[in-house]
Structure formats: structure tokens, C-alpha cells
Design an enzyme around this catalytic site. Structure first.
Site, PDB file in Angstrom:
ATOM      1  N   GLY A 139      63.841  -2.161   0.018  1.00  7.97           N
ATOM      2  CA  GLY A 139      64.341  -1.174  -0.938  1.00  7.97           C
ATOM      3  C   GLY A 139      63.537  -1.102  -2.227  1.00  7.97           C
ATOM      4  O   GLY A 139      63.707  -0.180  -3.009  1.00  7.97           O
TER       5      GLY A 139
ATOM      6  N   SER B 114      70.769   5.160 -14.743  1.00 10.10           N
ATOM      7  CA  SER B 114      69.733   4.199 -14.373  1.00 10.10           C
ATOM      8  C   SER B 114      68.546   4.916 -13.747  1.00 10.10           C
ATOM      9  O   SER B 114      68.712   5.948 -13.082  1.00 10.10           O
ATOM     10  CB  SER B 114      70.333   3.228 -13.362  1.00 10.10           C
ATOM     11  OG  SER B 114      69.312   2.513 -12.701  1.00 10.10           O
TER      12      SER B 114
ATOM     13  N   LYS C  97      75.671   5.806  -9.665  1.00  9.87           N
ATOM     14  CA  LYS C  97      75.035   6.321 -10.882  1.00  9.87           C
ATOM     15  C   LYS C  97      74.733   7.817 -10.714  1.00  9.87           C
ATOM     16  O   LYS C  97      75.004   8.622 -11.600  1.00  9.87           O
ATOM     17  CB  LYS C  97      73.753   5.536 -11.197  1.00  9.87           C
ATOM     18  CG  LYS C  97      74.017   4.100 -11.618  1.00  9.87           C
ATOM     19  CD  LYS C  97      74.849   4.037 -12.902  1.00  9.87           C
ATOM     20  CE  LYS C  97      75.309   2.641 -13.249  1.00  9.87           C
ATOM     21  NZ  LYS C  97      76.255   2.575 -14.362  1.00  9.87           N
TER      22      LYS C  97
ATOM     23  N   ARG D   3      60.852  -7.264  -1.039  1.00  8.59           N
ATOM     24  CA  ARG D   3      62.316  -7.143  -0.986  1.00  8.59           C
ATOM     25  C   ARG D   3      62.643  -5.747  -0.480  1.00  8.59           C
ATOM     26  O   ARG D   3      62.129  -4.762  -1.035  1.00  8.59           O
ATOM     27  CB  ARG D   3      62.885  -7.373  -2.387  1.00  8.59           C
ATOM     28  CG  ARG D   3      64.389  -7.394  -2.465  1.00  8.59           C
ATOM     29  CD  ARG D   3      64.875  -7.859  -3.830  1.00  8.59           C
ATOM     30  NE  ARG D   3      64.464  -6.985  -4.920  1.00  8.59           N
ATOM     31  CZ  ARG D   3      64.787  -7.169  -6.202  1.00  8.59           C
ATOM     32  NH1 ARG D   3      65.509  -8.222  -6.548  1.00  8.59           N
ATOM     33  NH2 ARG D   3      64.370  -6.346  -7.122  1.00  8.59           N
TER      34      ARG D   3
ATOM     35  N   TYR E 289      75.159   1.243  -5.096  1.00  9.24           N
ATOM     36  CA  TYR E 289      75.096   1.160  -6.555  1.00  9.24           C
ATOM     37  C   TYR E 289      74.409   2.413  -7.121  1.00  9.24           C
ATOM     38  O   TYR E 289      74.926   3.071  -8.031  1.00  9.24           O
ATOM     39  CB  TYR E 289      74.333  -0.103  -6.991  1.00  9.24           C
ATOM     40  CG  TYR E 289      73.874  -0.030  -8.417  1.00  9.24           C
ATOM     41  CD1 TYR E 289      74.789  -0.162  -9.456  1.00  9.24           C
ATOM     42  CD2 TYR E 289      72.531   0.225  -8.736  1.00  9.24           C
ATOM     43  CE1 TYR E 289      74.377  -0.048 -10.773  1.00  9.24           C
ATOM     44  CE2 TYR E 289      72.119   0.330 -10.055  1.00  9.24           C
ATOM     45  CZ  TYR E 289      73.047   0.199 -11.067  1.00  9.24           C
ATOM     46  OH  TYR E 289      72.642   0.327 -12.368  1.00  9.24           O
TER      47      TYR E 289
ATOM     48  N   ASP F 255      86.892  -4.853 -22.129  1.00  9.19           N
ATOM     49  CA  ASP F 255      86.208  -5.432 -20.972  1.00  9.19           C
ATOM     50  C   ASP F 255      87.267  -6.173 -20.170  1.00  9.19           C
ATOM     51  O   ASP F 255      88.269  -6.636 -20.728  1.00  9.19           O
ATOM     52  CB  ASP F 255      85.120  -6.414 -21.422  1.00  9.19           C
ATOM     53  CG  ASP F 255      84.024  -6.588 -20.394  1.00  9.19           C
ATOM     54  OD1 ASP F 255      82.865  -6.223 -20.690  1.00  9.19           O
ATOM     55  OD2 ASP F 255      84.305  -7.076 -19.274  1.00  9.19           O
TER      56      ASP F 255
END
Ligand code: UDP
Length: 337
Positions: free
Chosen positions: A294, A125, A153, A292, A149, A32
Site C-alpha cells: 500500500g 489527509s 477521510k 510495505r 482509514y 477527548d
């Protein structure tokens, strides 16, 4: 013993998966760069696993360093978590997300390939389903993305599928997570977001402990039973065990697989708030705020394929998710700090 490279090993899902892997008899080599996690998790992994963690601080974008580690440790397979995960941040810095998430993925795959390792578990995801056409969502549902983001994915999956098409030695598990929440039953490791939490449960946890005053519930007029958003919350230890199950299948010689990891059950924001109040014995005051941008109204998984292919099913319910989150939050009011 089979040795697993774990990237993003000190992050939220990485640290829990580390414990699940050790529990299942694997040896873990963690890496990491601490871009979104703290070294303080390592002594806790040592204590909970009863074993000194093998760990190197390293950016997975450094292919040469990663490749040297894979060679030195004689790695058999990899579970790749290292990536940035904040939707809002990805809209402010799309290129940073492309570079970190896709660049990191390519670099990790190169480091493995250079050492003849072709067994790979990819963190995908439910965001790849975009706005779902039907619920529950099967793995065969159409794919789309709404932000950088999500694109990393979806393109991450596509990149790896093309890789296996060109080189069939690769065997890859594409695991599509729904909403991971909760913490290890000990309450000694958990989610420790930097700054204001983006996700619901860590925010609720911070309201319950008194670090924040009120929750803003994003939208009270969705076409759901109580008007608030519905999600498939899955206990992070169930998720971790799902990784172990997928890895075992791949190591046993199974073909590549694309699998949802969720419970198959949806819960609304207000159901989560009530469950958290019960688990913590604290009040969670909230206001209904605008939606919110999206967000989808509802999202939950078809979990049939996970059961058939992996023999895996989430075992822990919403009450357990809240109880374990609260144990972590109350034992560590300021996270790892
Ligand atoms: N949510 C909310 N207030 C918050 C954070 C989230 O009402 O402060 C809602 C959000 O609109 C969604 C659900 O909680 O319906 C889960 O959001 P989260 O960001 O945890 O996960 P997502 O499914 O959006 O990735």
C-alpha cells in the site's frame, strides 16, 4: 474572546494545536475520550499555556452531551481531530473506522448545527490522493483511497461538501496533512503511540532511545534517489499554526477552502535516519526490508495554495523536527506513562 471547540484535544496533533490556539489568543474547550491519548497531557498543557485547560471527557459520538457543551460554552467554531488513524488497524476493523470517524464527524456537525455554529476545520489527509500521478501534489489532483482509514477521510470531505451545498451557512477548511512529526519545542508534549509505532519517526525515536533494536526500512528499491520512500514531513507545530491560520480566515468570513499542509519538500527514509542520528547523537541501526503493502514511492505537497490563501508556510526544517522529537523522546522515554 473567540471560543474554539477542539475534538481529539489530547491527541498528538490536538494537544499541539491547543497550545498554538492559546498562543494566538483563542479560548479553547477541549474534548477527548482518551481512546488514543492520556489525561497526563492536560497538566502539561496547563503549564505550557499558563492557563487551566477547559476540558470534558466525552465521546464525540454522544451528540447530546457534545451539543450541551457547545451550548454551555458558547462555542464559535470547531477544529475536529477526533478520529482513529492507523491504516493497518482500519483494514482489520473497517466498520469500527466507519463508525468512529464518519459517525463522529456527523455527530460533531449535528452538535454544532444545533447551536448555530457553522465554522469548521476538518482534519483530512494526503492519503486522499492515493497513488499520486504527479509531484508535487496540488489540491486539484485526482482523489482515491486504498484502505478504510483513507476512505473515512475522503468520504468525510465529501459528506461535508454536500452539507455546505445544502446549507451555505457552513464554512469549512479541509486541511490535508502530509506527514506530521516532531514535538513542541519544550519537549514536554509529543507523540506517544500505543504499542509498536506504525509511523517512521516515532519508531526511529524509540530505536535511538534503546526501546527497540533496529528499524526496518520498508523497501530499498523504489524509484527514488536512494531507493527508500520519500515523504513530506512537516513539523507538528507548523501544522498547528496552519490550523490557526485557516481558522482565522474562516472567522474573518473567508469561503470554504481545501488546503495541503506540508513543506513541499520530500525526504527519504534514510535521510530521516541520518538527520535523527545527528540530532540525537545516537546510532539508528536499520535493515532494508520488503516494501510495505500500500505504500507509494514518493509523496510531497504543492504548498502554493496554503501560502496564497492562508499566508502560511512551514518554517521548521527536518533538523528541527528531529531535534524536537528527540527532546521529547529523551525527556519522556516512556511517553506520558
Ligand atoms: N517506514 C519505514 N519503516 C517503518 C515505518 C515507516 O521504512 O517502520 C517508511 C514508510 O515505508 C514510508 C515512510 O517511512 O516510506 C513514512 O511512513 P509513515 O508510516 O510514517 O507514513 P505514511 O506516509 O506511510 O503515512
Amino acid at each position: 474572546m473567540t471560543k474554539i471547540l477542539l475534538t481529539g484535544a489530547t491527541g498528538y496533533i490536538g494537544s499541539h494545536t491547543w497550545l498554538a490556539l492559546v498562543d494566538a489568543g483563542f479560548e479553547v474547550v477541549g474534548v477527548d475520550d482518551f481512546s488514543n491519548s492520556a489525561p497526563a497531557v492536560l497538566p502539561r498543557i496547563a503549564r505550557l499555556s499558563g492557563r487551566e485547560p477547559v476540558f470534558e471527557r466525552l465521546d464525540v459520538g454522544d451528540t447530546a452531551a457534545l451539543s450541551a457543551l457547545v451550548a454551555r460554552e458558547r462555542i464559535d467554531a470547531a477544529v475536529h481531530f477526533a478520529a482513529s488513524k492507523a491504516v493497518g488497524e482500519s483494514m482489520e476493523q473497517p466498520l469500527a473506522y466507519f463508525r468512529n470517524n464518519l459517525g463522529g464527524l456527523i455527530s460533531t456537525a449535528q452538535a454544532l448545527q444545533a447551536n448555530g455554529v457553522h465554522c469548521f476545520v476538518f482534519s483530512s489527509s494526503a492519503t486522499v490522493y492515493g497513488t499520486p500521478e504527479a509531484l508535487p501534489i496540488p489540491e486539484s489532483a485526482p482523489l482515491s483511497t486504498a484502505n478504510p482509514y483513507g476512505l473515512t477521510k475522503l468520504h468525510g470531505e465529501q459528506l461535508l461538501r454536500e452539507l455546505e451545498r445544502c446549507d451555505p451557512r457552513w464554512r469549512i477548511a479541509y486541511l490535508r496533512y502530509f506527514n506530521p512529526v516532531g514535538a513542541h519545542e519544550s519537549g514536554d508534549i509529543g507523540e506517544d503511540p500505543r504499542g509498536t509505532p506504525n509511523n517512521l519517526m516515532p519508531y526511529v525515536a524509540q530505536v535511538a532511545i534503546g526501546r527497540r533494536e533496529r528499524l526496518q526500512v520498508f523497501g530499498g528499491d523504489y524509484p527514488t534517489p536512494d531507493g527508500t520512500g520519500v515523504r513530506d514531513y512537516v513539523h507538528v507545530m507548523d501544522l498547528a499554526e496552519g490550523h490557526v491560520a485557516a481558522l482565522r480566515r474562516l472567522l474573518d468570513g473567508a469561503d470554504s477552502m481545501t488546503v495541503n499542509l506540508g513543506t513541499g519538500r520530500g525526504h527519504s527514509v534514510l535521510e530521516v535516519v541520518r538527520a535523527y542520528e545527528r540530532a540525537s547523537g545516537r546510532r539508528v541501526p536499520y535493515d532494508i526490508a520488503p516494501r510495505r503493502p500500500g505504500d507509494v514511492a514518493a509523496c510531497y505537497a504543492d504548498v502554493g495554495l496554503a501560502a496564497r490563501l492562508l499566508g502560511w508556510r512551514a518554517r521548521r526544517d527536518l533538523a528541527a523536527m528531529c531535534e524536537d522529537s528527540w527532546r521529547w523522546q529523551s525527556k519522556n522515554p516512556q511517553g506520558y506513562a
